[in-house]
Write an enzyme that holds these catalytic residues in place. Structure first.
Site, PDB file in Angstrom:
ATOM      1  CB  SER A 130      -0.896   0.019   1.237  1.00 54.14           C
ATOM      2  OG  SER A 130      -1.583   1.254   1.351  1.00 54.14           O
ATOM      3  CE1 TYR A 144      -4.165  -2.127   4.943  1.00 55.41           C
ATOM      4  CE2 TYR A 144      -3.401   0.108   4.559  1.00 55.41           C
ATOM      5  CZ  TYR A 144      -3.860  -1.099   4.079  1.00 55.41           C
ATOM      6  OH  TYR A 144      -4.002  -1.281   2.733  1.00 55.41           O
TER       7      TYR A 144
END
Length: 242
Positions: A130, A144
């Site tokens: 990401s 995350y």
């Protein structure tokens, strides 16, 4: 004989889009997820319900029926938007779950798959990370972010270790992608979607197919001299926050 791929996170979003793309390219795909099989799964794809956190990777890889593995796509991911936040006050269970799915399950499966990749022709791994693993976020999602930064780092290390054997390992780093995981947030707050679109130079959210196309490229022979690379697919968003 067609090439064989194993794609995790194939119950929806980026994983499912990747399965659809690879199947269209003539790849023999084994798709897996903890979720039920999607009705959008292409005919001929073998779907294996599997919990990457609890299951033995050898059992999942047994679905290859002794065949070598050409491509491994680790697309399974978890983001607990309603519970993740600053490391200063995020519950320990959030860290355990997020790193469990995004990092540890990926590591376990990849380690188990490498002997089969050594026997394959494609010899390519793509891990879905990401942009959050490369840059900070306006509002912290620390579990995350850390998990995805770790995926980037681990992928680079694997690329260096496996490169002499001809096995490539890259990451795709999506930006704001309209997946089933994020779509409810935009439905609850349409202004949030509009804001993200306006902050993206291409003025739209990405689609799972955008990431699937990037994954298919990195897996393919067209990318045969590309390894240890983080391919950012974000409509230009990350260029604004360096």
């Amino acid at each position: 004989m067609s090439l064989t791929a194993l794609v995790t996170g194939a119950g929806g979003g980026i994983g499912l889009a990747t399965v659809v793309r690879l199947a269209a390219d003539g790849v023999d795909v084994i798709a897996t997820d903890v979720k039920p099989q999607s009705p959008e799964l292409p005919a001929g794809v073998r779907y294996v319900p599997f919990d990457l956190l609890k299951g033995d990777p050898a059992v999942l890889l047994g679905n290859l029926d002794g065949r070598p593995l050409d491509y491994l796509v680790n697309a399974a991911g978890l983001a607990l938007f309603d519970r993740d936040g600053s490391v200063l006050d995020t519950d320990e269970a959030v860290w355990t779950a997020t790193l469990g799915v995004n990092l540890h399950a990926l590591r376990h499966l990849t380690v188990a798959a490498v002997p089969l990749l050594r026997q394959g022709r494609g010899r390519s791994i793509v891990n879905v990370a990401s942009t959050a693993g490369l840059r900070g976020m306006d509002s912290p999602l620390d579990a995350y972010q850390v998990s995805k930064a770790a995926v980037v780092s681990l992928s680079q290390s694997l690329a260096l270790q496996l490169g002499p054997e001809g096995i490539r390992c890259n990451t795709v780093c999506p930006g704001a992608i309209l997946t089933p995981m994020i779509e409810p947030l935009y439905q609850e707050n349409p202004d949030r979607r509009t804001n993200m679109e306006q902050r993206t130079p291409l003025r739209r959210l990405g689609l799972p197919e955008d990431i699937a196309n990037a994954i298919a490229f990195l897996l393919s022979e067209q990318a045969s001299f590309i390894t240890a690379t983080d391919l950012v697919v974000d409509g230009g968003w990350i260029a604004q926050i360096r």
